[in-house]
Scaffold this motif. Structure first.
Motif, PDB file in Angstrom:
ATOM      1  N   GLY A  36       2.643   3.708 -12.114  1.00 34.13           N
ATOM      2  CA  GLY A  36       2.001   2.689 -10.923  1.00 34.13           C
ATOM      3  C   GLY A  36       2.962   1.883 -10.006  1.00 34.13           C
ATOM      4  N   GLU A  37       4.295   1.703 -10.778  1.00 35.27           N
ATOM      5  CA  GLU A  37       5.429   0.877 -10.061  1.00 35.27           C
ATOM      6  C   GLU A  37       5.875   1.845  -9.027  1.00 35.27           C
ATOM      7  OE1 GLU A  37       5.918  -2.100 -10.141  1.00 35.27           O
ATOM      8  OE2 GLU A  37       5.342  -2.979 -11.999  1.00 35.27           O
ATOM      9  N   ASP A  38       6.342   2.942  -9.405  1.00 30.52           N
ATOM     10  CA  ASP A  38       6.946   4.133  -8.480  1.00 30.52           C
ATOM     11  C   ASP A  38       5.923   4.534  -7.196  1.00 30.52           C
ATOM     12  OD1 ASP A  38       9.402   4.172  -9.850  1.00 30.52           O
ATOM     13  OD2 ASP A  38       8.648   5.960 -10.944  1.00 30.52           O
ATOM     14  N   ALA A  39       4.643   4.422  -7.680  1.00 30.92           N
ATOM     15  CA  ALA A  39       3.750   4.573  -6.605  1.00 30.92           C
ATOM     16  C   ALA A  39       3.666   3.529  -5.602  1.00 30.92           C
ATOM     17  CB  ALA A  39       2.309   4.645  -7.316  1.00 30.92           C
ATOM     18  N   LEU A  40       3.682   2.277  -6.211  1.00 30.03           N
ATOM     19  CA  LEU A  40       3.609   1.083  -5.038  1.00 30.03           C
ATOM     20  C   LEU A  40       5.018   1.095  -4.298  1.00 30.03           C
ATOM     21  CD1 LEU A  40       2.407  -1.839  -7.309  1.00 30.03           C
ATOM     22  CD2 LEU A  40       1.257  -0.746  -5.681  1.00 30.03           C
ATOM     23  N   GLU A  41       6.280   1.275  -4.991  1.00 28.72           N
ATOM     24  CA  GLU A  41       7.293   1.376  -3.985  1.00 28.72           C
ATOM     25  C   GLU A  41       7.317   2.628  -3.229  1.00 28.72           C
ATOM     26  OE1 GLU A  41      11.443   0.296  -3.168  1.00 28.72           O
ATOM     27  OE2 GLU A  41       9.874  -0.563  -4.291  1.00 28.72           O
ATOM     28  N   ALA A  42       6.734   3.784  -3.463  1.00 30.34           N
ATOM     29  CA  ALA A  42       6.488   4.845  -2.438  1.00 30.34           C
ATOM     30  C   ALA A  42       5.666   4.398  -1.461  1.00 30.34           C
ATOM     31  CB  ALA A  42       5.886   5.969  -3.119  1.00 30.34           C
ATOM     32  N   VAL A  43       4.584   3.920  -1.518  1.00 26.06           N
ATOM     33  CA  VAL A  43       3.932   3.227  -0.417  1.00 26.06           C
ATOM     34  C   VAL A  43       4.492   2.308   0.522  1.00 26.06           C
ATOM     35  CG1 VAL A  43       1.681   1.874   0.050  1.00 26.06           C
ATOM     36  CG2 VAL A  43       1.726   3.752  -1.693  1.00 26.06           C
ATOM     37  N   ARG A  44       5.369   1.408  -0.253  1.00 24.25           N
ATOM     38  CA  ARG A  44       5.996   0.309   0.690  1.00 24.25           C
ATOM     39  C   ARG A  44       6.944   0.968   1.717  1.00 24.25           C
ATOM     40  NH1 ARG A  44       6.904  -2.435  -4.454  1.00 24.25           N
ATOM     41  NH2 ARG A  44       5.326  -4.010  -4.680  1.00 24.25           N
ATOM     42  N   LYS A  45       7.671   2.139   1.148  1.00 26.73           N
ATOM     43  CA  LYS A  45       8.762   2.975   1.790  1.00 26.73           C
ATOM     44  C   LYS A  45       8.252   4.083   2.969  1.00 26.73           C
ATOM     45  CE  LYS A  45      12.532   2.346  -1.427  1.00 26.73           C
ATOM     46  NZ  LYS A  45      13.451   2.907  -2.275  1.00 26.73           N
ATOM     47  N   SER A  46       7.199   4.496   2.567  1.00 26.86           N
ATOM     48  CA  SER A  46       6.748   5.683   3.466  1.00 26.86           C
ATOM     49  C   SER A  46       5.229   5.491   3.730  1.00 26.86           C
ATOM     50  CB  SER A  46       6.957   7.064   2.749  1.00 26.86           C
ATOM     51  OG  SER A  46       8.323   7.092   2.347  1.00 26.86           O
ATOM     52  N   ASP A  47       5.113   6.227   4.943  1.00 29.09           N
ATOM     53  CA  ASP A  47       3.292   6.485   5.298  1.00 29.09           C
ATOM     54  C   ASP A  47       2.836   7.645   4.762  1.00 29.09           C
ATOM     55  OD1 ASP A  47       3.415   4.042   6.844  1.00 29.09           O
ATOM     56  OD2 ASP A  47       4.234   5.214   8.649  1.00 29.09           O
ATOM     57  N   PHE A  48       1.508   7.309   3.802  1.00 28.96           N
ATOM     58  CA  PHE A  48       0.989   8.472   3.325  1.00 28.96           C
ATOM     59  C   PHE A  48      -0.277   8.193   3.945  1.00 28.96           C
ATOM     60  CE2 PHE A  48       4.243   7.422   0.165  1.00 28.96           C
ATOM     61  CZ  PHE A  48       4.523   8.970  -0.136  1.00 28.96           C
ATOM     62  N   ALA A  49      -1.089   9.552   4.128  1.00 30.89           N
ATOM     63  CA  ALA A  49      -2.398   9.475   4.812  1.00 30.89           C
ATOM     64  C   ALA A  49      -3.389   9.364   3.538  1.00 30.89           C
ATOM     65  CB  ALA A  49      -2.760  10.975   5.261  1.00 30.89           C
ATOM     66  N   ILE A  50      -3.284   9.424   2.443  1.00 31.66           N
ATOM     67  CA  ILE A  50      -4.228   9.341   1.270  1.00 31.66           C
ATOM     68  C   ILE A  50      -3.342   9.485  -0.026  1.00 31.66           C
ATOM     69  CG2 ILE A  50      -4.506  11.723   0.802  1.00 31.66           C
ATOM     70  CD1 ILE A  50      -7.683  11.041   0.758  1.00 31.66           C
ATOM     71  N   VAL A  51      -3.972   8.728  -0.986  1.00 26.90           N
ATOM     72  CA  VAL A  51      -3.217   8.669  -2.374  1.00 26.90           C
ATOM     73  C   VAL A  51      -4.152   9.193  -3.420  1.00 26.90           C
ATOM     74  CG1 VAL A  51      -2.111   6.897  -4.089  1.00 26.90           C
ATOM     75  CG2 VAL A  51      -1.709   6.465  -1.721  1.00 26.90           C
ATOM     76  N   PHE A  52      -3.806  10.158  -4.396  1.00 28.67           N
ATOM     77  CA  PHE A  52      -4.502  10.296  -5.719  1.00 28.67           C
ATOM     78  C   PHE A  52      -3.918   9.319  -6.666  1.00 28.67           C
ATOM     79  CE2 PHE A  52      -5.235  14.080  -2.951  1.00 28.67           C
ATOM     80  CZ  PHE A  52      -6.673  14.385  -3.325  1.00 28.67           C
TER      81      PHE A  52
END
Length: 520
Positions: A36-52
């Protein structure tokens, strides 16, 4: 074209390689993380259309990650994937506004469907709507080439309104323009249909061919619904409510009421409040009202309110049809009166029939003409419907209907006439006594081109009051409006694209009558 970017968070991501390869082959760009922590960091740094998002991960759980992720990017859709089928986990996920919920093991087509549903649904729905309308376009066009009767005109109008509401959600503006053109054609043909039949409907009505008209609504629709109900009946007459506006607000009531009947009836001419609404409550045509109640009827040129005696007309109608109902009549013209209505509902439950006339939509259409801000807010039909829906959702009327839904009641929702957005001017000349309505004119010494109007030279033929021997009534068709030659350009510029009523069109004359029962 840039690839659609997906973030997939799962502590067993290595086991999902076949799924990742499948998505890459389909053209998606997939970034993977294992917690989960890496997921939150990824969302802070990049734009994603959708998350699984896997629900069961070490450290931050899927639900905790979901909550924090929504604080970072509330707009990103999240699809929760879990091995658990426990109901409370599903409820928590749904309550956290997930876009979808998949149970492991998932197959590639499930994932693809979830992606298309959340990322491409608008495009896919738009394409399907366009395709379906093009098929129906041809059928409607073929129908219009036939000589339609009243029942068939109702079905054509229902279809046109259905597609109008569907296509306004579509990104294909060209289809909406085609529909608008088809609707204009339908209005021109409907106007000719009314001109051929209207006076016949009044003189020698045929049970099969003649529509229920305003003055027959009480006898043929309202009173039978009251007689058939063991519960109190509330008749809500929303002034100036078109059929498309009714279909816009109807879903708001779906959780509260069952629709028993969703019918259409035909408004009389002129499709103006002082004629149509008085006719409903009196159960009589305007000339008959004038004859029976000369002290209460007012013509266009008379001073004073034209709808001041609806309760008196209603009382007389009930006596005439020998209905011993205990009834109430309430007219709402402002917000405070609406709030007072809500508080008085318990007192009305003792009555067999409660009539409530709600005037907001009529005021909105007039404000659309007179106020620049309202013109901008209701610049087209979709915006006008949206404004009506917004009013209804925040109105005392909806609060009243919510309270009534808690009790056993029968509800009738109807109107007296609709309205149309006018575009095409028709020149007319008259003296100072001519009424100001833009969709119909009545008076003496009117000068106009006969081919431009529906002319009733003898008002008695249409059961309309006759003030003098040379008086006539003339009505515009479709989206036309009357304009005087004096200061013509200014007049046309000011009134073009405003909402008017009084003439002949599907929007004004083919109007809703719905019977609902509470789900309580």
């Amino acid at each position: 074209m840039d690839k659609i970017r997906i973030l997939w968070a799962d502590d067993e991501i290595d086991l999902l390689k076949p799924h990742l390869l499948f998505l890459q082959e389909k053209g998606y760009d997939v970034t993977t993380v294992t917690n989960g922590e890496d997921a939150l960091e990824a969302v802070r740094k990049s734009d994603f259309a959708i998350v699984f998002l896997d629900e069961n991960m070490p450290g931050l759980s899927g639900l905790e990650t979901l909550s924090r992720l929504k604080n970072i990017r509330a707009d990103v859709p999240v699809i929760m994937i879990t091995k658990s089928e426990e109901e409370h986990i599903m409820e928590q996920a749904i309550g956290s506004k997930i876009a979808d919920y998949l149970i492991k093991p998932v197959n590639p087509n499930q994932i693809l469907l979830a992606l298309k549903k959340n990322l491409e649904n608008k495009r896919l729905i738009s394409e399907k709507t366009t395709s379906d309308y093009m098929q129906d376009f041809r059928q409607i066009g073929m129908s219009l080439s036939d000589k339609l009767n009243w029942q068939e005109w109702q079905e054509v109008y229902r279809k046109l309104v259905f597609w109008e509401l569907e296509l306004e959600k579509s990104s294909d503006q060209s289809m909406y323009e085609i529909l608008t053109s088809q609707k204009n054609e339908a209005n021109n043909l409907f106007s000719r249909f009314v001109e051929r039949n209207y006076l016949q409907w009044l003189r020698t009505p045929d049970e099969q061919a003649t529509p229920v008209l305003s003055h027959q609504l009480m006898k043929k629709r309202i009173l039978p619904a009251v007689d058939a109900s063991a519960d109190p009946v509330f008749l809500i007459l929303i002034d100036n409510l078109r059929y498309d506006q009714w279909k816009t607000i109807q879903p708001i009531l779906a959780d509260l009421y069952r629709v028993q009947d969703d019918e259409l009836y035909c408004g009389i001419l002129p499709t103006a409040t002082q004629y149509a609404r008085n006719a409903i409550f009196a159960g009589l045509m305007p000339s008959e009202i004038e004859s029976r109640f000369p002290q209460w009827w007012k013509n266009d040129e008379d001073e004073g309110g034209k709808n001041m005696h609806e309760a008196d007309f209603l009382g007389d109608t009930l006596k005439r049809f020998r209905k011993e109902y205990k009834f109430s009549y309430t007219k709402i013209t402002n917000h405070n009166e609406g709030k007072e209505l809500v508080e008085s509902l318990s007192n009305k439950m003792q009555n067999k029939l409660n009539v409530i006339v709600y005037n907001f939509v009529d005021m909105l259409s007039h404000a659309r003409t007179e106020m620049e801000m309202i013109r901008e807010l209701a610049d087209d039909e979709a915006a006008y419907r949206s404004l009506t829906k917004s009013w209804f959702e925040h109105s005392p009327l909806l609060e009243a209907l919510r309270r009534l839904a808690e009790k056993k009641v029968r509800l009738i929702i109807t109107t007296d006439h609709g309205t149309i957005r006018v575009k095409e001017p028709v020149k007319i000349v008259g003296d100072r006594s001519v009424n100001s309505n833009l969709r119909y004119k009545q008076g003496r010494n009117l000068n106009y081109d006969k081919k431009d109007v529906f002319e009733v030279k003898n008002p008695a033929d249409a059961f309309l009051p006759r003030v003098n021997l040379s008086q006539a009534f003339v009505f515009t068709r479709g989206d036309q409006f009357f304009a005087y030659p004096n200061n013509y350009n200014y007049y046309v510029s000011f009134y073009r694209n405003t909402l008017q009523h009084g003439g002949i069109s599907l929007e004004e004359m083919v109007i809703p009558f719905a019977v609902l029962t509470s789900k309580a």
